[in-house]
Design a protein around this motif. Structure first.
Motif, mmCIF file in Angstrom:
data_model
loop_
_atom_site.group_PDB
_atom_site.id
_atom_site.type_symbol
_atom_site.label_atom_id
_atom_site.label_comp_id
_atom_site.label_asym_id
_atom_site.label_seq_id
_atom_site.Cartn_x
_atom_site.Cartn_y
_atom_site.Cartn_z
ATOM 1 N N GLY A 6 37.967 -22.454 53.539
ATOM 2 C CA GLY A 6 39.141 -21.633 53.811
ATOM 3 C C GLY A 6 40.194 -21.797 52.723
ATOM 4 N N ARG A 7 41.473 -21.887 53.147
ATOM 5 C CA ARG A 7 42.581 -21.933 52.185
ATOM 6 C C ARG A 7 43.242 -23.305 52.201
ATOM 7 N NH1 ARG A 7 45.528 -18.318 49.440
ATOM 8 N NH2 ARG A 7 44.327 -16.604 50.380
ATOM 9 N N HIS A 8 43.472 -23.822 50.990
ATOM 10 C CA HIS A 8 44.225 -25.061 50.826
ATOM 11 C C HIS A 8 45.433 -24.737 49.961
ATOM 12 C CE1 HIS A 8 44.867 -29.439 50.166
ATOM 13 N NE2 HIS A 8 45.326 -29.020 48.980
ATOM 14 N N THR A 9 46.621 -24.994 50.483
ATOM 15 C CA THR A 9 47.849 -24.675 49.763
ATOM 16 C C THR A 9 48.484 -25.953 49.251
ATOM 17 O OG1 THR A 9 48.195 -22.742 51.161
ATOM 18 C CG2 THR A 9 50.080 -23.552 49.889
ATOM 19 N N GLY A 10 48.787 -25.954 47.951
ATOM 20 C CA GLY A 10 49.398 -27.125 47.341
ATOM 21 C C GLY A 10 48.408 -27.866 46.474
ATOM 22 N N PRO A 11 48.870 -28.901 45.783
ATOM 23 C CA PRO A 11 47.983 -29.661 44.893
ATOM 24 C C PRO A 11 46.817 -30.279 45.663
ATOM 25 C CG PRO A 11 50.289 -30.220 44.509
ATOM 26 C CD PRO A 11 50.263 -29.410 45.760
ATOM 27 N N PRO B 202 47.346 -26.974 41.653
ATOM 28 C CA PRO B 202 46.493 -27.666 40.687
ATOM 29 C C PRO B 202 45.450 -28.547 41.373
ATOM 30 C CG PRO B 202 48.622 -28.736 40.819
ATOM 31 C CD PRO B 202 48.734 -27.501 41.654
ATOM 32 N N VAL B 203 44.297 -28.702 40.692
ATOM 33 C CA VAL B 203 43.240 -29.599 41.165
ATOM 34 C C VAL B 203 43.097 -30.710 40.128
ATOM 35 C CG1 VAL B 203 40.800 -29.854 41.725
ATOM 36 C CG2 VAL B 203 42.025 -27.765 42.387
ATOM 37 N N THR B 204 43.190 -31.961 40.598
ATOM 38 C CA THR B 204 43.125 -33.112 39.703
ATOM 39 C C THR B 204 42.058 -34.075 40.201
ATOM 40 O OG1 THR B 204 45.495 -32.917 39.254
ATOM 41 C CG2 THR B 204 44.421 -34.993 38.655
ATOM 42 N N VAL B 205 41.140 -34.444 39.306
ATOM 43 C CA VAL B 205 40.074 -35.381 39.647
ATOM 44 C C VAL B 205 40.329 -36.678 38.892
ATOM 45 C CG1 VAL B 205 37.590 -35.793 39.678
ATOM 46 C CG2 VAL B 205 38.472 -33.463 39.973
ATOM 47 N N LEU B 206 40.458 -37.774 39.635
ATOM 48 C CA LEU B 206 40.774 -39.062 39.045
ATOM 49 C C LEU B 206 39.501 -39.791 38.600
ATOM 50 C CD1 LEU B 206 43.559 -40.249 41.521
ATOM 51 C CD2 LEU B 206 43.774 -38.926 39.394
ATOM 52 N N PRO B 207 39.632 -40.819 37.768
ATOM 53 C CA PRO B 207 38.463 -41.531 37.250
ATOM 54 C C PRO B 207 37.540 -42.019 38.366
ATOM 55 C CG PRO B 207 40.403 -42.176 36.020
ATOM 56 C CD PRO B 207 40.890 -41.319 37.163
ATOM 57 N N THR C 133 37.804 -20.248 44.560
ATOM 58 C CA THR C 133 38.930 -19.754 43.767
ATOM 59 C C THR C 133 39.989 -20.849 43.684
ATOM 60 O OG1 THR C 133 38.544 -17.472 44.474
ATOM 61 C CG2 THR C 133 40.726 -17.994 43.583
ATOM 62 N N VAL C 134 40.485 -21.085 42.455
ATOM 63 C CA VAL C 134 41.570 -22.042 42.248
ATOM 64 C C VAL C 134 42.690 -21.318 41.512
ATOM 65 C CG1 VAL C 134 42.303 -24.213 41.202
ATOM 66 C CG2 VAL C 134 39.990 -24.009 42.148
ATOM 67 N N THR C 135 43.812 -21.233 42.151
ATOM 68 C CA THR C 135 44.980 -20.637 41.511
ATOM 69 C C THR C 135 45.830 -21.785 40.997
ATOM 70 O OG1 THR C 135 44.902 -18.764 43.029
ATOM 71 C CG2 THR C 135 46.947 -19.095 41.799
ATOM 72 N N GLY C 136 45.596 -22.138 39.766
ATOM 73 C CA GLY C 136 46.244 -23.283 39.163
ATOM 74 C C GLY C 136 45.271 -23.970 38.226
ATOM 75 N N ILE D 179 39.079 -19.553 38.145
ATOM 76 C CA ILE D 179 40.176 -20.497 37.910
ATOM 77 C C ILE D 179 41.283 -19.757 37.175
ATOM 78 C CG2 ILE D 179 40.882 -22.647 36.773
ATOM 79 C CD1 ILE D 179 37.952 -23.554 36.988
ATOM 80 N N THR D 180 42.438 -19.677 37.825
ATOM 81 C CA THR D 180 43.596 -19.049 37.200
ATOM 82 C C THR D 180 44.461 -20.170 36.634
ATOM 83 O OG1 THR D 180 43.521 -17.250 38.793
ATOM 84 C CG2 THR D 180 45.552 -17.495 37.523
ATOM 85 N N GLY D 181 44.232 -20.481 35.393
ATOM 86 C CA GLY D 181 44.905 -21.605 34.763
ATOM 87 C C GLY D 181 43.956 -22.274 33.797
ATOM 88 N N ALA D 182 44.393 -23.397 33.251
ATOM 89 C CA ALA D 182 43.595 -24.113 32.260
ATOM 90 C C ALA D 182 42.525 -24.967 32.940
ATOM 91 C CB ALA D 182 44.497 -24.987 31.397
ATOM 92 N N LEU D 183 41.434 -25.204 32.185
ATOM 93 C CA LEU D 183 40.389 -26.118 32.635
ATOM 94 C C LEU D 183 40.239 -27.194 31.570
ATOM 95 C CD1 LEU D 183 37.977 -27.061 34.378
ATOM 96 C CD2 LEU D 183 36.554 -25.407 33.133
ATOM 97 N N SER D 184 40.454 -28.438 31.968
ATOM 98 C CA SER D 184 40.345 -29.566 31.045
ATOM 99 C C SER D 184 39.429 -30.616 31.662
ATOM 100 C CB SER D 184 41.724 -30.171 30.762
ATOM 101 O OG SER D 184 41.602 -31.353 30.003
ATOM 102 N N VAL D 185 38.328 -30.896 30.976
ATOM 103 C CA VAL D 185 37.367 -31.890 31.455
ATOM 104 C C VAL D 185 37.207 -32.929 30.350
ATOM 105 C CG1 VAL D 185 35.065 -32.306 32.373
ATOM 106 C CG2 VAL D 185 36.193 -30.105 32.800
ATOM 107 N N VAL D 186 37.649 -34.148 30.637
ATOM 108 C CA VAL D 186 37.680 -35.195 29.618
ATOM 109 C C VAL D 186 37.002 -36.456 30.156
ATOM 110 C CG1 VAL D 186 39.160 -36.655 28.174
ATOM 111 C CG2 VAL D 186 39.832 -34.288 28.668
#
Length: 765
Positions: A552-557, A576-581, A591-594, A611-618
């Protein structure tokens, strides 16, 4: 293996590929040439066009030993008579006869050797006048009494007295001692011995005998007459269960008989059946029978309906079906045409496609030699291909192994006669060369450890070995496991064991538990003689390891601190979606808006996600798959070290820049190219197509068979597997109703778990 993979059965052959395949036989290595023939795939190239050059394999001598004690004219039977799991050699010598055209000779002596050349025992008395003959020698190696140990049977004159009528004699395989014997149903019932399952028991226990051309008799294992059939028997009848009821029908010459000896249908042809072969040539689970005589003819094995007939052949002396040219649909039929039997006569090989049309035919330049003997050999080269072994060519022409296009791969001893089997335990077949009255030599392709086959478990006798004939008769293994009941040590919801036999490679059984020791098994419904297995492993899917699922829908980081977070199809994250080490993210059709950013993640799997926004995978340390996504913003993949499994980047649409650097291995794509609106730089300037899996399918496993589902016998040990292909084949000889696959090791891919997408258990009917 002789069946094409189910995913290739309906593939059409392009004209260009067909032209490349219709090549000449022999080239400079042979005085023979091939006459290419047009097929529906395209026109034939000009006759006499040069043959392709195949990679050469120099045979290695594994062992060679003296067999002069077996007498002149002796031929080898192969079978495990010592019960140690390894094949032995039993030389069968015929009595001298001046003319065997209308009545063959009985057995004078049996002499058993192990592969170290030790003479184990001898039964009967060697005939000093014994010589090669032109008919079958009536002897076989088979488990006649069904106790798991092979006996040796032969039709012999009692006491070696050639004036006495022959008797059917059964010898203990380990010692050569006579166990019992019985009278023949007729004095002439000694041309050949065939074992068949006419009663529906677990194994082939009934005995079919024949005279040279007129009569066949069926007996039970005690020698009691079951039925008699009079007709044109041909050279060697062949039993096969066309109806699937556990009882074998038997093709006796041109007559198809029921297990009770009743005529089911009859081939209409001149002469007699020189050769026959049963197979599923089209891959549609229908079973066909190929006959050779005055023509090459394919019948529906059940009804006798003629499927095709190729009469552009003088005399089809041999026919045998296999996957000689994998690029062609279905299976091909290799044959030998006895074109001219005069003093200046000749013969020639030919290959027919699945519709009975010539793919090529051999035109021999030498004359006066028409005794060629072709035989299929499987997996000589280690790639599971069906190859052509041909010997007794005469006229100075070499004995060779060829590929399906007729290119010579290996050259063997032209002074020897040949047979083949797996002696080395590596599931490749080796060649046995024998010079009658002198020696046996075994040759391999590469290193061979003869001790590897010594398992301590008696080796069941393969169908083609307990029904050995100098003529060509046989059948190609078929899939026995399709749709059969399965069992597992556990399964994920919606991914049961039955998915591995449903014919759909996109479904799979996946084990409920991670780790090794997970098992899958299938019940074939009854005992079969088994010849091999084909396993297809599913790709590792991060979604099978979800510890948190967003729907469904998740609102917020959205922060992923640990474990595996999965965005389900249709899920929307606004923020935004953030994945930690050490954590992992899987998103499929979401769908990710951020922006999405990962740093030191264990695994990242993004498929079909917007993905509406940048994608950074490091700095990903495990698996990284980015395919089929739409990204409105820049994409950067930096410093991802994923071991032996490459970064996968394909078919993405990027409305920004795409930059990749320091990824090891470098990114590859397994689909379409990436579409980039901005600049693509670094390793992503031009992502090449490549293998996206690396070692993803390097599972260790053990395959076992069982007759009762309780006691298991190992038949294929790949616990130290080095294969990395998604589909892996293995050849073995087994006997049983149940087959079990136990996963003993997992590939070094994060969240890998035991699973099977498809399993094909192969065997004879």
């Amino acid at each position: 293996m002789s069946r094409k993979s189910s995913t290739r059965h309906d593939r059409l052959l392009g004209a260009g590929t067909a032209l490349a395949l219709l090549v000449a036989l022999g080239a400079a290595a042979s005085p023979a040439a091939a006459e290419p023939t047009a097929t529906a795939a395209g026109p034939a190239p000009a006759a006499g066009s040069p043959a392709g050059r195949a990679a050469q394999v120099e045979p290695t001598v594994v062992t060679s030993f003296d067999t002069s004690a077996a007498g002149g004219g002796a031929r080898p039977l192969l079978g495990d008579v010592t019960g140690d799991g390894r094949l032995d050699v039993v030389m069968m010598q015929p009595h001298y006869t001046a003319d065997d055209r209308y009545e063959g000779a009985l057995v004078a002596a049996l002499t058993a050797y192990d592969l170290d050349g030790r003479l184990l025992w001898q039964a009967g008395t060697v005939d000093p006048r014994g010589r090669n003959n032109g008919s079958d020698i009536p002897a076989q190696v088979h488990d006649v009494d069904g106790d798991g140990d092979n006996e040796v049977v032969a039709i012999m004159h009692p006491g070696g007295d050639t004036t006495a009528e022959g008797r059917f004699m059964i010898f203990d395989g380990r010692t050569g001692q006579l166990v019992r014997d019985f009278a023949l149903p007729d004095r002439l019932a000694h041309d050949a011995i065939i074992f068949a399952n006419l009663s529906g028991g677990n194994t082939a226990r009934e005995i079919v005998l024949k005279d040279r051309y007129d009569t066949a008799w069926a007996l039970d294992s005690q020698g009691n007459l079951l039925w008699t059939h009079r007709g044109n028997t041909g050279h060697y009848p062949w039993p096969y269960d066309f109806t699937g009821d556990g009882r074998q029908e038997i093709m006796v010459g041109y007559d198809m008989l029921s297990p009770d000896g009743e005529l089911l249908w009859q081939h209409q042809g001149d002469g007699h059946a020189d050769t026959m072969w049963m197979a599923d040539i089209t891959g549609n689970d229908e079973l066909e029978l190929m006959l050779g005589g005055d023509a090459a003819v394919a019948h529906d094995g059940r009804t006798g309906a003629e499927i095709w007939r190729n009469a552009d052949i003088v005399e089809t002396q041999n026919i045998m079906t296999g996957d000689y040219l994998p690029e062609l649909p279905g299976l091909e039929s290799l044959g030998l045409d006895r074109i001219d039997r005069t003093a200046q006569g000749y013969d020639g090989l030919f290959l027919l496609d699945v519709q009975g049309r010539h793919v090529w035919r051999e035109t021999r330049e030498t004359r006066g030699c028409w005794g060629s003997i072709p035989e299929p050999i499987h997996n000589w080269t280690g790639d599971y291909s069906d190859l052509i072994m041909v010997w007794n060519r005469g006229c100075g022409e070499p004995t060779t192994i060829m590929n399906g296009a007729g290119d010579v791969i290996s050259t063997l001893d032209s002074g020897a006669r040949l047979w083949h089997a797996d002696f080395c335990g590596d599931d490749k077949e080796e060649v046995i060369e024998y010079v009658q009255g002198r020696s046996v030599t075994i040759k391999s392709n590469g290193p061979c450890d003869l001790a590897a086959k010594v398992t301590g478990h008696p080796l069941p006798q393969a169908k083609r070995l307990h029904n050995y004939t100098r003529y060509t008769a046989g059948d190609s293994p078929v899939t026995l496991s399709a749709g059969r009941p399965t069992g597992t040590s556990g399964a994920l919801p919606g991914q049961p064991g039955g998915h591995a036999v449903d014919g759909d490679p996109d479904t799979a059984w996946r084990a409920a538990s991670t780790g090794t020791g997970q098992s899958w098994q299938v019940d074939l419904g009854r005992w079969y003689t088994l010849t091999g297995i084909e396993l297809t492993f599913p790709g590792t899917d991060l979604r099978d390891a979800c510890t948190r699922t967003v729907t469904g829908r998740h609102t917020g980081p959205l922060t992923v601190p640990a474990g595996v977070t999965c965005l389900a199809p249709g899920a929307t994250v606004t923020g935004p979606v953030t994945v930690l080490p050490g954590a992992s993210l899987a998103a499929t059709d979401a769908t990710v808006t951020g922006p999405v950013s990962t740093l030191g993640a264990r695994s990242v799997q993004l498929r079909g996600t917007r993905i509406t926004g940048a994608l950074s995978v490091v700095g990903t340390t495990g698996r990284l798959v980015v395919t089929g996504n739409q990204v409105t913003g820049p994409v950067s993949l930096v410093g991802n070290r994923t071991g032996e499994t490459p970064v996968v980047l394909s078919a993405n649409t990027v409305r920004g820049t795409l930059a990749c650097a320091g990824n090891l291995p470098a990114p590859v794509r397994d689909g379409g190219p990436n579409t980039v609106a901005g600049r693509a730089a670094g390793q992503c300037a031009d992502v090449p197509a490549g293998d996206p899996h690396g070692t993803e399918f390097r599972y260790g496993y053990l395959v076992e068979t069982s007759t009762d589902g309780q006691n298991w016998v190992p038949v294929l040990d790949r616990t130290d597997n080095t294969l990395t292909s998604s589909t892996q084949r293995g050849l073995f000889t087994g006997l049983g109703r149940y087959v079990r696959v136990t996963v003993t090791d997992l590939p070094e891919v994060p969240y890998a778990r035991a699973g099977l997408a498809e399993v094909a258990v192969l065997g004879n009917r």
